[in-house]
Design a protein around this motif. Structure first.
Motif, PDB file in Angstrom:
ATOM      1  N   VAL A  66       0.846  -1.192   0.000  1.00 53.62           N
ATOM      2  CA  VAL A  66       0.000   0.000   0.000  1.00 53.62           C
ATOM      3  C   VAL A  66       0.884   1.246   0.000  1.00 53.62           C
ATOM      4  N   PRO A  72      -4.106   0.400  -2.028  1.00 54.62           N
ATOM      5  CA  PRO A  72      -3.255  -0.646  -2.604  1.00 54.62           C
ATOM      6  C   PRO A  72      -2.515  -0.161  -3.849  1.00 54.62           C
ATOM      7  N   ILE A  93      -8.982  -3.258  -0.221  1.00 53.86           N
ATOM      8  CA  ILE A  93      -8.312  -4.548  -0.396  1.00 53.86           C
ATOM      9  C   ILE A  93      -9.332  -5.663  -0.515  1.00 53.86           C
TER      10      ILE A  93
END
Length: 101
Positions: A66, A72, A93
């Motif tokens: 990240v 991410p 995520i």
């Protein structure tokens, strides 16, 4: 390889953010070998108890890379991801994951 778990903890558990060093990388990827990155632990071999009394345990340890804001870097997440990440505010995520355990 994990360098440090953030939030002053000795170790990291599911959903914790860590600082890590990249040990393997694809030749044409965004992230190069040896770079220091942030990651969120999505699978851990150490078992963790759930509220209903069951325990979740995975075969391997895995993180999702990240940026500093917690978004991410990659566009895909392989393997199962525990639903405890929703409580830790890592919903992005979960949307990328193919299987939620």
């Amino acid at each position: 390889m994990c360098i440090q778990a953030l939030k002053g903890k000795k170790g990291a558990r599911l959903g914790d953010t860590i600082v890590a060093s990249v040990k393997e990388a694809h030749p044409n990827g965004k992230i190069k070998k040896g770079k220091v990155v942030y990651g969120v632990v999505v699978r851990a071999a150490m078992q963790r108890g759930r509220c209903d009394g069951s325990e979740v345990k995975f075969d391997d340890n895995a993180v999702v890379l990240v940026d500093k804001q917690g978004q991410p870097i990659g566009t895909r997440v392989f393997g199962p991801v525990p639903h405890e990440l929703r409580q830790k505010k890592h919903v992005k995520i979960l949307t990328l994951a193919g299987h939620i355990a």
